[in-house]
Write an enzyme that holds these catalytic residues in place. Structure first.
Site, PDB file in Angstrom:
ATOM      1  N   LYS A 118       0.854  -1.197   0.000  1.00  0.00           N
ATOM      2  CA  LYS A 118       0.000   0.000   0.000  1.00  0.00           C
ATOM      3  C   LYS A 118       0.888   1.245   0.000  1.00  0.00           C
ATOM      4  O   LYS A 118       1.339   1.690   1.051  1.00  0.00           O
ATOM      5  CB  LYS A 118      -0.925   0.021   1.217  1.00  0.00           C
ATOM      6  CG  LYS A 118      -1.962   1.156   1.104  1.00  0.00           C
ATOM      7  CD  LYS A 118      -2.398   1.717   2.423  1.00  0.00           C
ATOM      8  CE  LYS A 118      -1.390   2.584   3.100  1.00  0.00           C
ATOM      9  NZ  LYS A 118      -1.036   3.826   2.387  1.00  0.00           N
ATOM     10  N   GLU A 125       9.919   0.756  10.983  1.00  0.00           N
ATOM     11  CA  GLU A 125      11.005   1.747  10.794  1.00  0.00           C
ATOM     12  C   GLU A 125      10.352   3.106  10.982  1.00  0.00           C
ATOM     13  O   GLU A 125       9.565   3.544  10.139  1.00  0.00           O
ATOM     14  CB  GLU A 125      11.579   1.631   9.376  1.00  0.00           C
ATOM     15  CG  GLU A 125      12.294   0.327   9.093  1.00  0.00           C
ATOM     16  CD  GLU A 125      13.585   0.173   9.865  1.00  0.00           C
ATOM     17  OE1 GLU A 125      14.139   1.197  10.320  1.00  0.00           O
ATOM     18  OE2 GLU A 125      14.028  -0.966  10.020  1.00  0.00           O
ATOM     19  N   CYS A 129      14.334  10.382   7.595  1.00  0.00           N
ATOM     20  CA  CYS A 129      14.242   9.888   8.974  1.00  0.00           C
ATOM     21  C   CYS A 129      15.593   9.944   9.673  1.00  0.00           C
ATOM     22  O   CYS A 129      15.661  10.092  10.884  1.00  0.00           O
ATOM     23  CB  CYS A 129      13.700   8.469   8.974  1.00  0.00           C
ATOM     24  SG  CYS A 129      14.636   7.364   7.921  1.00  0.00           S
ATOM     25  N   GLU A 189      10.210  15.384  15.861  1.00  0.00           N
ATOM     26  CA  GLU A 189      10.661  15.291  14.472  1.00  0.00           C
ATOM     27  C   GLU A 189       9.909  16.328  13.634  1.00  0.00           C
ATOM     28  O   GLU A 189       8.688  16.287  13.543  1.00  0.00           O
ATOM     29  CB  GLU A 189      10.377  13.879  13.948  1.00  0.00           C
ATOM     30  CG  GLU A 189      11.001  13.604  12.607  1.00  0.00           C
ATOM     31  CD  GLU A 189      10.678  12.223  12.079  1.00  0.00           C
ATOM     32  OE1 GLU A 189       9.511  11.806  12.171  1.00  0.00           O
ATOM     33  OE2 GLU A 189      11.600  11.557  11.580  1.00  0.00           O
TER      34      GLU A 189
HETATM   35  P1  NAD Z   1       2.823   8.230   8.162  1.00  0.00           P
HETATM   36  O1  NAD Z   1       3.011   7.394   9.359  1.00  0.00           O
HETATM   37  O2  NAD Z   1       1.783   9.286   8.188  1.00  0.00           O
HETATM   38  O3  NAD Z   1       2.441   7.294   6.910  1.00  0.00           O
HETATM   39  C1  NAD Z   1       3.290   6.245   6.434  1.00  0.00           C
HETATM   40  C2  NAD Z   1       2.466   5.257   5.644  1.00  0.00           C
HETATM   41  O4  NAD Z   1       1.583   4.572   6.521  1.00  0.00           O
HETATM   42  C3  NAD Z   1       1.573   5.854   4.571  1.00  0.00           C
HETATM   43  O5  NAD Z   1       1.483   4.922   3.517  1.00  0.00           O
HETATM   44  C4  NAD Z   1       0.235   5.998   5.296  1.00  0.00           C
HETATM   45  O6  NAD Z   1      -0.864   6.005   4.398  1.00  0.00           O
HETATM   46  C5  NAD Z   1       0.231   4.754   6.157  1.00  0.00           C
HETATM   47  N1  NAD Z   1      -0.462   4.816   7.434  1.00  0.00           N
HETATM   48  C6  NAD Z   1      -0.533   5.861   8.305  1.00  0.00           C
HETATM   49  N2  NAD Z   1      -1.173   5.483   9.421  1.00  0.00           N
HETATM   50  C7  NAD Z   1      -1.485   4.169   9.279  1.00  0.00           C
HETATM   51  C8  NAD Z   1      -2.136   3.204  10.109  1.00  0.00           C
HETATM   52  N3  NAD Z   1      -2.587   3.521  11.325  1.00  0.00           N
HETATM   53  N4  NAD Z   1      -2.279   1.946   9.651  1.00  0.00           N
HETATM   54  C9  NAD Z   1      -1.809   1.608   8.423  1.00  0.00           C
HETATM   55  N5  NAD Z   1      -1.198   2.475   7.591  1.00  0.00           N
HETATM   56  C10 NAD Z   1      -1.024   3.741   8.022  1.00  0.00           C
HETATM   57  O7  NAD Z   1       4.254   8.813   7.800  1.00  0.00           O
HETATM   58  P2  NAD Z   1       4.657   9.788   6.591  1.00  0.00           P
HETATM   59  O8  NAD Z   1       4.304  11.178   6.964  1.00  0.00           O
HETATM   60  O9  NAD Z   1       4.149   9.243   5.292  1.00  0.00           O
HETATM   61  O10 NAD Z   1       6.252   9.587   6.567  1.00  0.00           O
HETATM   62  C11 NAD Z   1       7.109  10.318   7.347  1.00  0.00           C
HETATM   63  C12 NAD Z   1       7.569   9.500   8.545  1.00  0.00           C
HETATM   64  O11 NAD Z   1       8.227   8.324   8.117  1.00  0.00           O
HETATM   65  C13 NAD Z   1       8.578  10.229   9.400  1.00  0.00           C
HETATM   66  O12 NAD Z   1       8.253  10.070  10.759  1.00  0.00           O
HETATM   67  C14 NAD Z   1       9.890   9.529   9.075  1.00  0.00           C
HETATM   68  O13 NAD Z   1      10.863   9.620  10.083  1.00  0.00           O
HETATM   69  C15 NAD Z   1       9.445   8.144   8.851  1.00  0.00           C
HETATM   70  N6  NAD Z   1      10.435   7.399   8.066  1.00  0.00           N
HETATM   71  C16 NAD Z   1      11.190   6.454   8.705  1.00  0.00           C
HETATM   72  C17 NAD Z   1      12.150   5.741   7.998  1.00  0.00           C
HETATM   73  C18 NAD Z   1      12.983   4.680   8.674  1.00  0.00           C
HETATM   74  O14 NAD Z   1      13.549   3.866   7.981  1.00  0.00           O
HETATM   75  N7  NAD Z   1      13.072   4.643  10.000  1.00  0.00           N
HETATM   76  C19 NAD Z   1      12.353   5.999   6.645  1.00  0.00           C
HETATM   77  C20 NAD Z   1      11.584   6.978   6.028  1.00  0.00           C
HETATM   78  C21 NAD Z   1      10.614   7.669   6.764  1.00  0.00           C
END
Ligand code: NAD
Length: 484
Positions: A178, A252, A286, A386
């Protein structure tokens, strides 16, 4: 050429969506719609899970030998290598990553990851025989974990997709992917390459959708394991659902990494390094080193050098190869970052570069000015939360122990760096900071080594044999021995 799409990739074909809802992909640079794709609903996810379940329970993929799967995935990797420029462009178009970064990391890094996972899979102990403690042998097998729900974020969409799809497929799993609603386009190209490579029907299914549909996927009884990259808030919710259902889960999550600048560091080289490690992908990373720690006696020199470096960075059109900082992914993100810049000022930090308002010469797009805060206390919210944009905080420390204490004073534990002329001292610092990865005078990820977070930065590890192992279940077999 239009980037519009009208179908989902389900069960090896381009399947009609269950509803007429669409997602608009909007250019962060022009604020104009650049593509329309179907928006997945719960019914589309159900169809994708049924296809993945059937491909796992009855299809050839999990029953093929690791060598046979490696051959198909090597084919995929070869095809992927031929599309790096196209993939990088799609990612720049959909989420505004500067093309210099997209052509360095957004597309080539996933391909390097694929190649590394192929090598890891070739050497992986899929089945080994050990001397049993009771005499004779015991066979230890690493079998596919099952149907995987892969949920990546928008900031490094292929990076976080291939880091799941490659090990899952090599381990014989099937996948429902997804993508984030902001970044569906890159996954359409990936689907075409998987199909061309000969990955059987139903092994990878892709439905782009938002959070609620993601929740439906996570809770779906047909899913055996969830592989998630995204915010810590979402990760906590997903972990709770998986805990209740005893599903395997790897997470992650976010970070607030500290770069410790020791007094003996070459300041010019450190600034060059920080330009990339703190502000890559316009600060939407991240692992970004967003807390810069400098000793009290060296503090002004570090603030001045950082101010000069950041104010000299080229901000603008992400398609321009000279651009170092592009727009943020969405208006929502622009507003979030601006709120943090205002908050930092309310908390008493001093803006030395940037601040709120559009960068000079730019009047549209979701831009913010790269911003450096001085006089930051590590307990301020701008130092603890963050921000996910080009905003850096410079924090003073008394001595090395204090620097390490500050670096560790965070709910996160994803990455970190130390900048010093003394490599041994650097390694000593690296051993004392509680994060999953650490760099001395650099920050990089190596796909042969585990990557992931301590504390609220995640659970489990991607990359390396450890990253492949996350897609396996262990089984011990006691071969029949003559009865005694
Ligand atoms: P987000 O958590 O809002 O969304 C990430 C993904 O999860 C999207 O596809 C979203 O549609 C989905 N999603 C959100 N809530 C969900 C739930 N409850 N159940 C299932 N799916 C859900 O994050 P974002 O704003 O898209 O990305 C930024 C974040 O990602 C930052 O916090 C960043 O640090 C983190 N990130 C971490 C890594 C790592 O490897 N540690 C790498 C890249 C980004």
């Amino acid at each position: 050429m239009t980037l519009d799409r009208t179908a989902f990739f389900i069960d090896g074909t381009w399947a009609a969506p269950a509803s007429s809802d669409t997602l608009q992909v909007v250019s962060p640079h022009t604020e104009e719609v650049v593509a329309t794709v179907p928006e997945g609903s719960a019914a589309d996810i159900d169809a994708a899970v049924v296809a993945a379940r059937r491909a796992f329970d009855e299809g050839p993929w999990p029953r093929m030998s690791p060598e046979e799967r490696i051959e198909v995935m090597a084919n995929f990797s070869m095809l992927y290598a031929g599309k790096l420029a196209e993939m990088a462009d799609l990612i720049t178009i959909e989420m505004g990553s500067p093309t210099s970064f997209a052509n360095l990391a957004q597309a080539p890094a996933p391909w390097m990851m694929l190649e590394t996972f192929l090598n890891i899979a070739r050497a992986f102990p899929w089945e080994e025989t050990r001397p049993a403690s009771l005499g004779g042998d015991v066979i230890v097998r690493r079998e596919s974990v099952g149907v995987v729900a892969a949920i990546p974020p928008w900031n490094v969409p292929q990076f976080t997709t291939i880091s799941k799809v490659a090990p899952a497929l090599l381990a014989g799993c099937t996948v429902v992917l997804k993508p984030a609603p902001e970044t569906p386009l890159d996954t359409y190209l990936m689907a075409e390459l998987l199909q061309e490579a000969g990955v059987p029907a139903g092994v990878v299914n892709i439905v782009a959708a938002g959070r609620e549909v993601g929740e439906h996927l996570v809770a779906h009884p047909g899913i055996d394991k969830v592989a998630f990259t995204g915010s810590t808030a979402a990760g906590r919710k997903i972990a709770a659902v998986c805990g209740e259902q005893l599903k395997r889960v790897s997470l992650e999550l976010g970070g607030k990494s500290a770069a410790i600048v020791l007094d003996d560091a070459d300041l010019a080289a450190t600034m060059e390094g920080l330009k990339f490690t703190a502000l890559m992908n316009s600060g939407q990373a991240c692992v970004a080193q967003t807390r810069i720690l400098a000793s009290r006696q060296n503090y002004d020199a570090v603030v001045d050098a950082l101010a000069e470096t950041v104010s000299g960075m080229t901000v603008g059109d992400p398609m321009d190869p000279a651009t170092e900082v592009g727009p943020l992914v969405a208006q929502r993100q622009q507003e979030r970052v601006e709120k943090y810049i205002a908050l930092g000022q309310e908390e008493g930090a001093r803006v030395v570069v940037g601040g709120n308002g559009m960068p000079e010469g730019i009047d549209r797009g979701w831009y913010v000015r790269p911003t450096v805060f001085a006089d930051v206390d590590n307990r301020m919210r701008i130092a603890q939360e963050e921000i996910f944009g080009p905003v850096l905080s410079v924090i003073p420390f008394d001595d090395l122990d204090d620097a390490i204490r500050i670096a560790n004073d965070s709910e996160y534990g994803l990455a970190g760096t130390v900048w010093t002329a003394d490599a041994e001292a650097g390694l000593d610092v690296a051993r004392r900071v509680r994060t999953g990865t650490y760099g001395v005078n650099t920050y990089t990820m190596d796909f042969a080594a585990p990557f992931g977070g301590y504390k609220a930065s995640g659970l489990g590890r991607e990359f390396g044999p450890e990253g492949l192992a996350q897609y396996t279940e262990l089984k011990s077999i006691y071969p029949s021995a003559p009865a005694v």
